[in-house]
Design a protein around this motif. Structure first.
Motif, mmCIF file in Angstrom:
data_model
loop_
_atom_site.group_PDB
_atom_site.id
_atom_site.type_symbol
_atom_site.label_atom_id
_atom_site.label_comp_id
_atom_site.label_asym_id
_atom_site.label_seq_id
_atom_site.Cartn_x
_atom_site.Cartn_y
_atom_site.Cartn_z
ATOM 1 N N CYS A 156 -8.333 9.684 -28.363
ATOM 2 C CA CYS A 156 -8.292 10.203 -29.737
ATOM 3 C C CYS A 156 -7.799 9.123 -30.703
ATOM 4 O O CYS A 156 -8.321 8.992 -31.809
ATOM 5 C CB CYS A 156 -7.397 11.428 -29.822
ATOM 6 N N LEU A 213 -10.568 6.751 -31.420
ATOM 7 C CA LEU A 213 -11.568 7.398 -32.277
ATOM 8 C C LEU A 213 -11.113 7.401 -33.743
ATOM 9 O O LEU A 213 -11.835 6.978 -34.647
ATOM 10 C CB LEU A 213 -11.778 8.831 -31.784
ATOM 11 N N VAL A 214 -9.878 7.860 -33.969
ATOM 12 C CA VAL A 214 -9.366 7.982 -35.338
ATOM 13 C C VAL A 214 -9.237 6.615 -35.989
ATOM 14 O O VAL A 214 -9.683 6.391 -37.121
ATOM 15 C CB VAL A 214 -8.012 8.718 -35.331
ATOM 16 N N ALA A 267 -12.677 5.086 -36.807
ATOM 17 C CA ALA A 267 -13.296 5.668 -38.001
ATOM 18 C C ALA A 267 -12.610 5.171 -39.264
ATOM 19 O O ALA A 267 -13.265 4.787 -40.236
ATOM 20 C CB ALA A 267 -13.222 7.190 -37.927
ATOM 21 N N THR A 268 -11.276 5.128 -39.245
ATOM 22 C CA THR A 268 -10.545 4.714 -40.443
ATOM 23 C C THR A 268 -10.860 3.273 -40.801
ATOM 24 O O THR A 268 -11.153 2.949 -41.947
ATOM 25 C CB THR A 268 -9.029 4.864 -40.217
ATOM 26 N N LEU A 278 -14.597 2.771 -41.944
ATOM 27 C CA LEU A 278 -14.995 3.395 -43.205
ATOM 28 C C LEU A 278 -14.138 2.954 -44.391
ATOM 29 O O LEU A 278 -14.488 3.222 -45.528
ATOM 30 C CB LEU A 278 -14.938 4.918 -43.079
ATOM 31 N N ILE A 331 -15.773 1.094 -47.455
ATOM 32 C CA ILE A 331 -16.638 1.949 -48.283
ATOM 33 C C ILE A 331 -15.780 2.847 -49.173
ATOM 34 O O ILE A 331 -16.077 3.044 -50.354
ATOM 35 C CB ILE A 331 -17.545 2.805 -47.378
ATOM 36 N N GLN A 332 -14.685 3.368 -48.608
ATOM 37 C CA GLN A 332 -13.825 4.250 -49.409
ATOM 38 C C GLN A 332 -13.192 3.486 -50.570
ATOM 39 O O GLN A 332 -13.086 4.005 -51.680
ATOM 40 C CB GLN A 332 -12.721 4.847 -48.524
#
Lengths: 266, 221
Positions: A35, A38-39, A42-43, A46, A49-50
């Motif tokens: 987990c 995964l987290v 993703a952070t 991304l 872009i954020q």
């Protein structure tokens, strides 16, 4: 003899009874690691872009604010593309900050030492603590400041309200206001985002001749040059906007900076 | 625990007959908070459905190896991680909507609908039926959100998906928006009305009263 083959070790682990201590701890560990990967993945993937989204939005709001001020677009075009200068100011001194630049501002504000805790009497915007540095945008006409765009913020009814307030060179007449972030009740308080309401700010005066901040959001239609129209059914949001503008233009907000600009020191 | 009648009934029964929101009254917190307009309701519904299906799949795959002493923690960690990923994804690609959904995407973690399905169904069924069951429940939840979101946006703002449908007085039309529709209580009224309507059509959903109110005796009255 201990079996060191990882595949058979994995099979032995899976074959353990679910209730055994080794399997419980092992499963907890494996789930946590998977987990976490995964987290974090993703952070990290991304995040660029954020950040682009946020920067683009800030830029869009700034441009919308500028183009909403009558004559402002022409002034800037006349003065050249980069006429609007970005300055980090020290709020207590009212001067440009010496060792903080727009690039290092974010890092400086991570340090709690660069925040001032406000007493309940001072804290009419519901901020709790105020940063010591703020990034403002200034347009000059020759040496004189002809426009200053100041970021303001405070507690609304449902969450933080952030806005940009533009002041004319006399530092007393509002040129425009643009709400950047709000989470007020849709259809009621959220109407502070509507351009029609924000247009009401243009040309309003902030202080009377004695220097007291008189600006307020009225209950109902505005009746003086210090007031803008209230929003029906959104008294708490209207009051919050009053508090935010009064705080930031008052002595604990941009007061020292406004004084400095008036004296021509800036 | 498997519902007889194959995948189709597993998928379709949560839509109305076993709808998680209207029958079991699960997950209503978010159903009330994000339904002020149709696009937020739809985004929320899609996010929840994705989280629900993926968490059901993952929990179901490892179901034989989850120690029962820590099973809730394991399930919540899986759900929470998926929620964070979805939240980050929305912030990257649907920035405007994610700002309006604010905290409610993160709150999918505590949505009892998700934990309810992983705990009661996915934990004891193979991956494919679990994911179909999750999809059915997600769609049932979505259906309620979309219905309530559409009614609230239509009567609260006179628009659907932001496009004007009923011309409002502000824009020179005849429709006066009902501000109540944009406030939280209206979602309670609408949800209550929806539950009432469904239970009137399907009387088998009506719960037996838990106790009878005692009759007031004549002397006391």
């Amino acid at each position: 003899m201990a079996d060191l083959n990882p595949i058979s070790a994995w099979k032995r682990f899976l074959a353990l009874p679910n209730e055994s201590r080794t399997k419980t701890i092992g499963m907890a560990f494996i789930v946590a690691v998977v987990c976490a990967v995964l987290v974090n993945g993703a952070t990290v993937i991304l995040r660029p872009i954020q950040q682009q989204n946020r920067a683009a939005e800030q830029q869009m709001r700034l441009e919308a604010l500028i183009s909403a001020i009558p004559g402002m677009r022409e002034l800037i075009d006349e003065a050249g593309g980069d006429a609007l200068t970005t300055v980090v100011i020290d709020l207590d001194a009212g001067q440009a900050a010496r060792d903080v630049t727009p690039e290092t501002l974010e890092a400086a504000l991570q340090d709690p030492g660069n925040w001032t805790t406000l007493s309940p009497a001072q804290d009419i915007a519901g901020l709790g603590a105020r940063p010591d540095y703020a990034q403002v945008y200034i347009l000059r006409d020759g040496e004189e400041v002809s426009l200053a765009i100041l970021p303001i913020a405070g507690a609304g009814y449902n969450g933080t309200i952030r806005a940009m307030l533009a002041l004319h060179g006399d530092m007393n007449t509002i040129a425009g206001l643009s709400v950047i972030e709000q989470s007020e009740t849709p259809g009621l308080g959220a109407r502070i985002e509507e351009p029609a309401w924000q247009l009401g700010f243009a040309g309003k005066r902030v202080m009377d001749d004695s220097g007291t901040v008189r600006f307020s959001v009225a209950r109902g239609p505005a009746s003086s040059e210090y007031e803008v129209d209230g929003i029906t059914g959104a008294t708490r949001t209207s009051n919050a906007m009053t508090g935010i503008v009064r705080f930031w233009l008052g002595p604990d907000g941009y007061g020292p900076f406004i004084q400095a600009v008036r004296k021509g020191e800036f | 625990m498997a519902i007889p009648g194959g995948f189709w009934s597993t998928l379709s029964s949560p839509l109305v007959r076993q709808n998680p929101v209207t029958l079991q009254i699960l997950g209503i917190c978010s159903a009330l908070a994000v339904t002020t307009s149709l696009d937020t309701a739809l985004t929320m519904a899609a996010s929840l459905t994705v989280v629900l299906v993926m968490s059901a799949g993952v929990v179901s795959v490892i179901r034989r190896h989850i120690p029962s002493t820590i099973r809730l923690i394991v399930q919540i960690i899986i759900v929470a991680s998926l929620v964070i990923v979805i939240d980050q994804f929305l912030q990257a690609y649907f920035y405007d909507i994610s700002k309006r959904l604010s905290v409610f995407v993160s709150l999918i973690t505590t949505n009892c609908l998700v934990l309810g399905r992983t705990e009661s169904f996915a934990r004891s069924n193979p991956p494919l039926p679990s994911m179909i069951d999750a999809l059915g429940n997600g769609l049932g939840y979505s259906l309620v959100l979309v219905v309530i979101g559409a009614v609230r946006e239509l009567f609260g703002m006179g628009s659907l998906f932001g496009y004007p449908v009923l011309p409002t007085v502000d824009q020179g039309g005849w429709f006066t928006p009902l501000n109540l529709m944009l406030l939280a209580p209206s979602a309670f009224f609408l949800l209550g009305g929806l539950v009432w309507a469904i239970r009137s059509l399907r009387p088998e959903q009506v719960e037996a009263p838990e106790f009878e109110a005692p009759a007031v005796s004549e002397e006391r009255a």
